[in-house]
Design an enzyme around this catalytic site. Structure first.
Site, PDB file in Angstrom:
ATOM      1  N   LYS A 196     -10.128  -5.150  -5.249  1.00 44.51           N
ATOM      2  CA  LYS A 196     -11.015  -3.994  -5.442  1.00 44.51           C
ATOM      3  C   LYS A 196     -10.278  -2.860  -6.130  1.00 44.51           C
ATOM      4  O   LYS A 196     -10.862  -2.053  -6.812  1.00 44.51           O
ATOM      5  CB  LYS A 196     -11.472  -3.481  -4.064  1.00 44.51           C
TER       6      LYS A 196
ATOM      7  N   LYS B 280       0.831  -1.215   0.000  1.00 47.70           N
ATOM      8  CA  LYS B 280       0.000   0.000   0.000  1.00 47.70           C
ATOM      9  C   LYS B 280       0.856   1.252   0.000  1.00 47.70           C
ATOM     10  O   LYS B 280       0.486   2.242  -0.615  1.00 47.70           O
ATOM     11  CB  LYS B 280      -0.972   0.001   1.185  1.00 47.70           C
TER      12      LYS B 280
ATOM     13  N   LYS C  36      -3.715 -11.237  -6.862  1.00 51.64           N
ATOM     14  CA  LYS C  36      -5.049 -11.552  -6.314  1.00 51.64           C
ATOM     15  C   LYS C  36      -6.109 -10.629  -6.932  1.00 51.64           C
ATOM     16  O   LYS C  36      -5.790  -9.503  -7.324  1.00 51.64           O
ATOM     17  CB  LYS C  36      -5.048 -11.466  -4.786  1.00 51.64           C
TER      18      LYS C  36
HETATM   19  P1  TYM Z   1     -10.591  -6.652   2.822  1.00 52.47           P
HETATM   20  O1  TYM Z   1     -11.704  -5.678   2.963  1.00 52.47           O
HETATM   21  O2  TYM Z   1      -9.463  -6.310   1.906  1.00 52.47           O
HETATM   22  O3  TYM Z   1     -11.140  -8.038   2.370  1.00 52.47           O
HETATM   23  C1  TYM Z   1     -12.240  -8.655   3.041  1.00 52.47           C
HETATM   24  C2  TYM Z   1     -12.066 -10.172   3.057  1.00 52.47           C
HETATM   25  O4  TYM Z   1     -11.985 -10.662   1.717  1.00 52.47           O
HETATM   26  C3  TYM Z   1     -10.837 -11.482   1.591  1.00 52.47           C
HETATM   27  N1  TYM Z   1     -10.322 -11.347   0.202  1.00 52.47           N
HETATM   28  C4  TYM Z   1     -10.108 -12.373  -0.627  1.00 52.47           C
HETATM   29  N2  TYM Z   1     -10.291 -13.702  -0.475  1.00 52.47           N
HETATM   30  C5  TYM Z   1      -9.992 -14.494  -1.535  1.00 52.47           C
HETATM   31  N3  TYM Z   1      -9.533 -14.030  -2.728  1.00 52.47           N
HETATM   32  C6  TYM Z   1      -9.340 -12.707  -2.917  1.00 52.47           C
HETATM   33  N4  TYM Z   1      -8.903 -12.268  -4.097  1.00 52.47           N
HETATM   34  C7  TYM Z   1      -9.634 -11.814  -1.838  1.00 52.47           C
HETATM   35  N5  TYM Z   1      -9.562 -10.457  -1.690  1.00 52.47           N
HETATM   36  C8  TYM Z   1      -9.989 -10.198  -0.423  1.00 52.47           C
HETATM   37  C9  TYM Z   1      -9.855 -10.948   2.621  1.00 52.47           C
HETATM   38  O5  TYM Z   1      -8.896 -11.917   2.988  1.00 52.47           O
HETATM   39  C10 TYM Z   1     -10.770 -10.600   3.762  1.00 52.47           C
HETATM   40  O6  TYM Z   1     -11.036 -11.744   4.552  1.00 52.47           O
HETATM   41  N6  TYM Z   1      -7.901  -5.889   6.930  1.00 52.47           N
HETATM   42  C11 TYM Z   1      -9.069  -6.556   6.411  1.00 52.47           C
HETATM   43  C12 TYM Z   1     -10.344  -6.184   7.111  1.00 52.47           C
HETATM   44  C13 TYM Z   1     -10.306  -6.364   8.594  1.00 52.47           C
HETATM   45  C14 TYM Z   1     -10.418  -7.587   9.296  1.00 52.47           C
HETATM   46  C15 TYM Z   1     -10.354  -7.229  10.673  1.00 52.47           C
HETATM   47  C16 TYM Z   1     -10.552  -8.907   8.894  1.00 52.47           C
HETATM   48  C17 TYM Z   1     -10.174  -5.361   9.511  1.00 52.47           C
HETATM   49  N7  TYM Z   1     -10.210  -5.894  10.771  1.00 52.47           N
HETATM   50  C18 TYM Z   1     -10.396  -8.215  11.666  1.00 52.47           C
HETATM   51  C19 TYM Z   1     -10.632  -9.872   9.892  1.00 52.47           C
HETATM   52  C20 TYM Z   1     -10.554  -9.538  11.253  1.00 52.47           C
HETATM   53  C21 TYM Z   1      -9.224  -6.175   4.948  1.00 52.47           C
HETATM   54  O7  TYM Z   1      -8.770  -5.166   4.501  1.00 52.47           O
HETATM   55  O8  TYM Z   1     -10.008  -7.012   4.254  1.00 52.47           O
END
Ligand code: TYM
Length: 333
Positions: free
Chosen positions: A200, A115, A197
Site C-alpha cells: 500500500k 517501518k 512485496k
Molecule cells: P496489513 O494490513 O498490512 O495486510 C493485511 C493482510 O494482507 C496481507 N498482505 C499480503 N499478502 C500477499 N501479498 C502481499 N503483497 C501482501 N501485502 C499484505 C498481509 O499478510 C495481511 O494478512 N499487522 C497486520 C494486521 C493485523 C493482523 C492482526 C493480522 C493486526 N492484527 C491479527 C492478523 C491477525 C497488517 O498490518 O496487515
C-alpha cells in the site's frame, strides 16, 4: 471453540489503498474459510495510528474497509466484522501482554525495522509494541487459526511464544494459534520491482494494483509489469517478474502454477500480460460493484457495525476477565 466451531481471527489495516496483494494474500482466503470457522475479522484502526494519520481520512478508510469485507463476500450475520477500537479489550489485553514480551523479541521484528527506517521522524513506542497489540487481537478471541500473508508470519510466531510463556506461568489460558497461509498468492510482489512485496505504501503507483483500479488501469499496469529477457513463461526464481505474474494469474483463476505454465507454453509476454490483466479485472469488477452498492446503504452498514462490536466485546471480555484474574487484578465488586 464457539458453538462447536474452531475460531478464526484476522485483521487488516485501513491505511493507504488496499492492493491486490491484500486481496489475494488475505481477504480471498477469509471468504473461503468463513463457513468452516467462527470468524472474527477486524478493521485494525488502532494499529493504523502507529503512523501519523489524518483523522477524517482514517475514519473514511476504516468504514470503506469494513464495507469491503462485506463486498468481498463475508456475510456479516455469520462473521464478526468490527472495528478494533470499538472493543476496549484489545488495548487492555495488549497492556498485560506487554509485560510478558521482551524488548529483545520486539527488536528482532523486521516490520519494525522497515517501518522505523521509513518513518525516522516518528519512531514511537506504539510502532515498537505493534506486534503485542496484534498478539492481543488474536489471543482475545482464543483463535485457533489466523489467515495471513507471509509478511505477518514473524508476528504470528511472536504471538505463539507470548501465549506459551503466559500459559506456562498461569495454566491453559490461551489457545495457541496456527497461521494459515494460502497455497497461492501468499506473497504478491511489486509489478515494478519483483524483489519487493506489493505494498500500500509503495511510492510507485505502477507497482501495485489497487482494489479500486478500473479495468483500463489494471490492463495498463499489467502491460508495464517488469519481466526479463528470457522470453519463456516458466515458474522459477530466476524469473521473478514472470513468476509473480503466474502467481497472480493462478490466484485469480484458481488454476495451478503448472497449468498456467502449460496454458501459455510458447506464447509471448505481451499476450500473457493481457491475460493476467483480464483475470485480475474479472475478479475485481464484481467486488467494486458490490462495494458501490453497499456504500449507499448507510443504515445497513451502521447496523452491522453496532451489532458486531457488541458480539466481539462479549467474547473479548470473557478472555479478558480470565486473564485479569490470573495476573492478580482484584475482582470487581
Ligand atoms: P496489513 O494490513 O498490512 O495486510 C493485511 C493482510 O494482507 C496481507 N498482505 C499480503 N499478502 C500477499 N501479498 C502481499 N503483497 C501482501 N501485502 C499484505 C498481509 O499478510 C495481511 O494478512 N499487522 C497486520 C494486521 C493485523 C493482523 C492482526 C493480522 C493486526 N492484527 C491479527 C492478523 C491477525 C497488517 O498490518 O496487515
Amino acid at each position: 471453540m464457539i458453538d462447536g466451531k474452531k475460531v478464526l481471527f484476522s485483521g487488516m489495516q485501513a491505511t493507504g489503498n488496499l492492493t491486490l496483494g491484500n486481496y489475494l494474500g488475505a481477504l480471498k482466503n477469509w471468504v473461503t474459510l468463513s463457513d468452516e470457522y467462527e470468524c472474527f475479522y477486524s478493521v485494525v484502526d488502532m494499529h493504523s495510528i502507529t503512523i501519523r494519520q489524518d483523522p477524517a481520512e482514517l475514519r473514511k478508510r476504516a468504514r470503506a474497509l469494513l464495507t469491503l469485507y462485506i463486498a468481498a463476500g463475508l456475510d456479516p450475520k455469520k462473521n464478526c466484522l468490527y472495528y478494533q477500537s470499538h472493543v476496549s479489550g484489545h488495548a487492555e489485553l495488549s497492556w498485560i501482554l506487554n509485560c510478558f514480551t521482551y524488548m529483545g523479541e520486539l527488536n528482532r521484528m523486521t516490520q519494525f525495522k522497515d517501518k522505523s527506517a521509513k518513518h525516522g521522524d516518528n519512531i514511537n513506542a506504539g510502532l515498537f509494541t505493534y506486534p503485542v497489540l496484534m498478539a492481543a487481537d488474536i489471543l482475545l478471541y482464543q483463535a485457533d487459526v489466523v489467515p495471513v500473508g507471509v509478511d505477518q508470519m514473524q508476528h504470528l510466531e511472536l504471538t505463539r511464544d507470548v501465549a506459551e510463556r503466559f500459559n506456562n506461568i498461569y495454566g491453559d489460558v490461551f489457545t495457541i494459534p496456527e497461521a494459515y497461509i494460502g497455497k497461492v498468492g501468499a506473497k504478491i510482489m511489486s509489478l515494478q520491482d519483483p524483489s519487493k512485496k506489493m505494498s500500500k505504501s509503495d511510492e510507485n503507483p505502477n507497482g501495485s494494483i489497487y482494489l479500486m483500479d478500473d479495468t483500463d488501469t489494471i490492463m495498463r499496469k499489467c502491460k508495464k509489469a517488469v519481466t526479463d529477457s528470457e522470453g519463456v513463461i516458466l515458474y522459477r526464481s530466476e524469473q521473478p517478474g514472470v513468476k509473480n505474474l503466474i502467481d497472480i494469474y493462478s490466484a485469480c483463476t484458481g488454476k495451478s502454477a503448472e497449468d498456467t505454465v502449460r496454458e501459455f507454453d510458447g506464447k509471448g509476454y505481451g499476450e500473457f500480460k493481457m491475460a493476467v490483466g483480464e483475470a485480475v479485472a474479472a475478479i475485481l469488477k464484481p467486488l467494486q460493484e458490490e462495494f458501490a452498492r453497499l456504500e449507499k446503504d448507510k443504515a445497513y452498514v451502521d447496523s452491522i457495525i453496532k451489532e458486531n462490536a457488541e458480539k466481539a466485546s462479549y467474547y473479548a471480555s470473557k478472555t479478558l476477565r480470565k486473564v485479569q484474574k490470573k495476573v492478580g487484578f482484584p475482582a470487581r465488586i
